[in-house]
Design a protein around this motif. Structure first.
Motif, PDB file in Angstrom:
ATOM      1  N   SER A   1       0.857  -1.188   0.000  1.00  0.00           N
ATOM      2  CA  SER A   1       0.000   0.000   0.000  1.00  0.00           C
ATOM      3  C   SER A   1       0.887   1.229   0.000  1.00  0.00           C
ATOM      4  O   SER A   1       1.859   1.303   0.759  1.00  0.00           O
ATOM      5  CB  SER A   1      -0.902   0.024   1.236  1.00  0.00           C
ATOM      6  N   LEU A   2       0.555   2.157  -0.868  1.00  0.00           N
ATOM      7  CA  LEU A   2       1.200   3.472  -0.879  1.00  0.00           C
ATOM      8  C   LEU A   2       0.186   4.410  -0.240  1.00  0.00           C
ATOM      9  O   LEU A   2      -0.818   4.760  -0.859  1.00  0.00           O
ATOM     10  CB  LEU A   2       1.531   3.916  -2.302  1.00  0.00           C
TER      11      LEU A   2
ATOM     12  N   ALA B   1      -4.761  10.992   2.778  1.00  0.00           N
ATOM     13  CA  ALA B   1      -5.367  11.601   1.596  1.00  0.00           C
ATOM     14  C   ALA B   1      -5.752  10.589   0.536  1.00  0.00           C
ATOM     15  O   ALA B   1      -6.608  10.872  -0.307  1.00  0.00           O
ATOM     16  CB  ALA B   1      -4.391  12.624   0.999  1.00  0.00           C
ATOM     17  N   GLY B   2      -5.138   9.441   0.539  1.00  0.00           N
ATOM     18  CA  GLY B   2      -5.447   8.456  -0.472  1.00  0.00           C
ATOM     19  C   GLY B   2      -4.578   7.237  -0.331  1.00  0.00           C
ATOM     20  O   GLY B   2      -3.669   7.199   0.510  1.00  0.00           O
ATOM     21  N   ILE B   3      -4.874   6.247  -1.171  1.00  0.00           N
ATOM     22  CA  ILE B   3      -4.118   4.998  -1.099  1.00  0.00           C
ATOM     23  C   ILE B   3      -4.092   4.343  -2.477  1.00  0.00           C
ATOM     24  O   ILE B   3      -5.066   4.399  -3.221  1.00  0.00           O
ATOM     25  CB  ILE B   3      -4.726   4.054  -0.045  1.00  0.00           C
ATOM     26  N   PHE B   4      -2.951   3.806  -2.794  1.00  0.00           N
ATOM     27  CA  PHE B   4      -2.795   2.944  -3.961  1.00  0.00           C
ATOM     28  C   PHE B   4      -2.387   1.582  -3.424  1.00  0.00           C
ATOM     29  O   PHE B   4      -1.494   1.487  -2.589  1.00  0.00           O
ATOM     30  CB  PHE B   4      -1.685   3.449  -4.901  1.00  0.00           C
ATOM     31  N   VAL B   5      -3.039   0.549  -3.879  1.00  0.00           N
ATOM     32  CA  VAL B   5      -2.636  -0.820  -3.561  1.00  0.00           C
ATOM     33  C   VAL B   5      -2.063  -1.408  -4.841  1.00  0.00           C
ATOM     34  O   VAL B   5      -2.734  -1.416  -5.881  1.00  0.00           O
ATOM     35  CB  VAL B   5      -3.814  -1.665  -3.046  1.00  0.00           C
ATOM     36  N   ILE B   6      -0.825  -1.851  -4.747  1.00  0.00           N
ATOM     37  CA  ILE B   6      -0.144  -2.377  -5.931  1.00  0.00           C
ATOM     38  C   ILE B   6       0.405  -3.768  -5.634  1.00  0.00           C
ATOM     39  O   ILE B   6       0.629  -4.118  -4.476  1.00  0.00           O
ATOM     40  CB  ILE B   6       0.994  -1.437  -6.412  1.00  0.00           C
ATOM     41  N   ASP B   7       0.604  -4.532  -6.681  1.00  0.00           N
ATOM     42  CA  ASP B   7       1.186  -5.872  -6.548  1.00  0.00           C
ATOM     43  C   ASP B   7       2.476  -5.895  -7.360  1.00  0.00           C
ATOM     44  O   ASP B   7       2.441  -5.847  -8.592  1.00  0.00           O
ATOM     45  CB  ASP B   7       0.197  -6.927  -7.064  1.00  0.00           C
TER      46      ASP B   7
ATOM     47  N   TRP C   1       7.634   2.889  -7.561  1.00  0.00           N
ATOM     48  CA  TRP C   1       6.322   3.450  -7.909  1.00  0.00           C
ATOM     49  C   TRP C   1       5.972   4.621  -6.992  1.00  0.00           C
ATOM     50  O   TRP C   1       5.387   5.613  -7.432  1.00  0.00           O
ATOM     51  CB  TRP C   1       5.251   2.365  -7.861  1.00  0.00           C
ATOM     52  N   ALA C   2       6.326   4.520  -5.726  1.00  0.00           N
ATOM     53  CA  ALA C   2       6.044   5.620  -4.796  1.00  0.00           C
ATOM     54  C   ALA C   2       6.782   6.888  -5.220  1.00  0.00           C
ATOM     55  O   ALA C   2       6.235   7.990  -5.164  1.00  0.00           O
ATOM     56  CB  ALA C   2       6.437   5.223  -3.376  1.00  0.00           C
ATOM     57  N   GLU C   3       8.005   6.728  -5.661  1.00  0.00           N
ATOM     58  CA  GLU C   3       8.799   7.883  -6.102  1.00  0.00           C
ATOM     59  C   GLU C   3       8.151   8.592  -7.284  1.00  0.00           C
ATOM     60  O   GLU C   3       8.237   9.802  -7.420  1.00  0.00           O
ATOM     61  CB  GLU C   3      10.198   7.414  -6.479  1.00  0.00           C
ATOM     62  N   LYS C   4       7.463   7.831  -8.131  1.00  0.00           N
ATOM     63  CA  LYS C   4       6.821   8.406  -9.315  1.00  0.00           C
ATOM     64  C   LYS C   4       5.459   9.032  -9.012  1.00  0.00           C
ATOM     65  O   LYS C   4       4.906   9.732  -9.854  1.00  0.00           O
ATOM     66  CB  LYS C   4       6.632   7.316 -10.380  1.00  0.00           C
TER      67      LYS C   4
ATOM     68  N   LEU D   1       3.683  13.175   1.908  1.00  0.00           N
ATOM     69  CA  LEU D   1       4.409  11.974   2.316  1.00  0.00           C
ATOM     70  C   LEU D   1       3.727  10.752   1.735  1.00  0.00           C
ATOM     71  O   LEU D   1       2.512  10.737   1.555  1.00  0.00           O
ATOM     72  CB  LEU D   1       4.401  11.846   3.839  1.00  0.00           C
ATOM     73  N   ILE D   2       4.522   9.732   1.455  1.00  0.00           N
ATOM     74  CA  ILE D   2       3.971   8.460   1.009  1.00  0.00           C
ATOM     75  C   ILE D   2       4.568   7.370   1.888  1.00  0.00           C
ATOM     76  O   ILE D   2       5.780   7.167   1.877  1.00  0.00           O
ATOM     77  CB  ILE D   2       4.282   8.177  -0.469  1.00  0.00           C
ATOM     78  N   GLU D   3       3.713   6.725   2.656  1.00  0.00           N
ATOM     79  CA  GLU D   3       4.159   5.586   3.451  1.00  0.00           C
ATOM     80  C   GLU D   3       3.982   4.335   2.607  1.00  0.00           C
ATOM     81  O   GLU D   3       2.891   4.070   2.102  1.00  0.00           O
ATOM     82  CB  GLU D   3       3.339   5.480   4.732  1.00  0.00           C
ATOM     83  N   VAL D   4       5.049   3.581   2.438  1.00  0.00           N
ATOM     84  CA  VAL D   4       5.017   2.338   1.665  1.00  0.00           C
ATOM     85  C   VAL D   4       5.026   1.196   2.672  1.00  0.00           C
ATOM     86  O   VAL D   4       5.946   1.088   3.486  1.00  0.00           O
ATOM     87  CB  VAL D   4       6.231   2.232   0.724  1.00  0.00           C
ATOM     88  N   ARG D   5       3.975   0.377   2.636  1.00  0.00           N
ATOM     89  CA  ARG D   5       3.879  -0.695   3.623  1.00  0.00           C
ATOM     90  C   ARG D   5       3.394  -1.975   2.948  1.00  0.00           C
ATOM     91  O   ARG D   5       2.422  -1.958   2.202  1.00  0.00           O
ATOM     92  CB  ARG D   5       2.908  -0.309   4.729  1.00  0.00           C
ATOM     93  N   ALA D   6       4.103  -3.066   3.208  1.00  0.00           N
ATOM     94  CA  ALA D   6       3.714  -4.364   2.657  1.00  0.00           C
ATOM     95  C   ALA D   6       2.432  -4.847   3.315  1.00  0.00           C
ATOM     96  O   ALA D   6       2.182  -4.573   4.493  1.00  0.00           O
ATOM     97  CB  ALA D   6       4.824  -5.387   2.894  1.00  0.00           C
ATOM     98  N   ALA D   7       1.632  -5.559   2.538  1.00  0.00           N
ATOM     99  CA  ALA D   7       0.447  -6.195   3.089  1.00  0.00           C
ATOM    100  C   ALA D   7       0.887  -7.437   3.854  1.00  0.00           C
ATOM    101  O   ALA D   7       1.693  -8.226   3.353  1.00  0.00           O
ATOM    102  CB  ALA D   7      -0.519  -6.578   1.979  1.00  0.00           C
ATOM    103  N   ALA D   8       0.363  -7.614   5.055  1.00  0.00           N
ATOM    104  CA  ALA D   8       0.659  -8.815   5.827  1.00  0.00           C
ATOM    105  C   ALA D   8      -0.085 -10.005   5.237  1.00  0.00           C
ATOM    106  O   ALA D   8       0.427 -11.117   5.200  1.00  0.00           O
ATOM    107  CB  ALA D   8       0.287  -8.622   7.294  1.00  0.00           C
ATOM    108  N   THR D   9      -1.305  -9.761   4.798  1.00  0.00           N
ATOM    109  CA  THR D   9      -2.117 -10.756   4.119  1.00  0.00           C
ATOM    110  C   THR D   9      -3.179  -9.987   3.351  1.00  0.00           C
ATOM    111  O   THR D   9      -3.435  -8.823   3.634  1.00  0.00           O
ATOM    112  CB  THR D   9      -2.726 -11.767   5.107  1.00  0.00           C
TER     113      THR D   9
END
Length: 128
Positions: free
Chosen positions: A4-5, A79-85, A95-98, A106-114
């Motif tokens: 998730s971004l 403000a929003g969220i992008f979920v990417i695989d 992708w966050a940098e772009k 700010l963009i917090e990049v966090r892996a999905a646990a499940t």
């Protein structure tokens, strides 16, 4: 692997940002969304309404509590969220940098646990 971004930035007051700047950023986000989609990595994208429209609920004290507003008052608002695989964290960071939001927030990049996919949680819960 899903990431998730999570976008956060100070909320501007009404009229604070010129219409031309808003249109330019909408175009930038449109191009970004299309690039994610064309690359086959986009799972979901959401821009959140202002925090003034948020309602927070909890049952953690044993009964339903409903509060107007976000769960936390901070300088930056979700403000929003992008979920990417993507294959790994480096790809997610790329992708966050772009993302256009990196220019003003700010963009917090966090892996999905499940992830809940096709009616079930997959891969167990990876909290490490």
């Amino acid at each position: 692997m899903r990431f998730s971004l999570v976008l956060a930035h100070p909320e501007p007051a009404a009229g604070e940002i010129p219409e031309e700047a808003i249109a330019q950023m909408q175009d930038a986000f449109g191009a970004y969304g299309r690039a994610l989609e064309e690359s086959g990595v986009l799972i979901a994208a959401e821009v959140l309404a202002p925090t003034s429209s948020a309602t927070t609920i909890t049952l953690r004290n044993g009964s339903l509590e409903v509060q107007d507003g976000p769960f936390a008052e901070t300088k930056d608002a979700l403000a929003g969220i992008f979920v990417i695989d993507v294959p790994d964290l480096d790809a997610a960071l790329g992708w966050a940098e772009k993302c256009p939001a990196a220019q003003y927030g700010l963009i917090e990049v966090r892996a999905a646990a499940t992830s809940f996919v096709d009616g079930t949680w997959n891969d167990g819960c990876r909290l490490t």
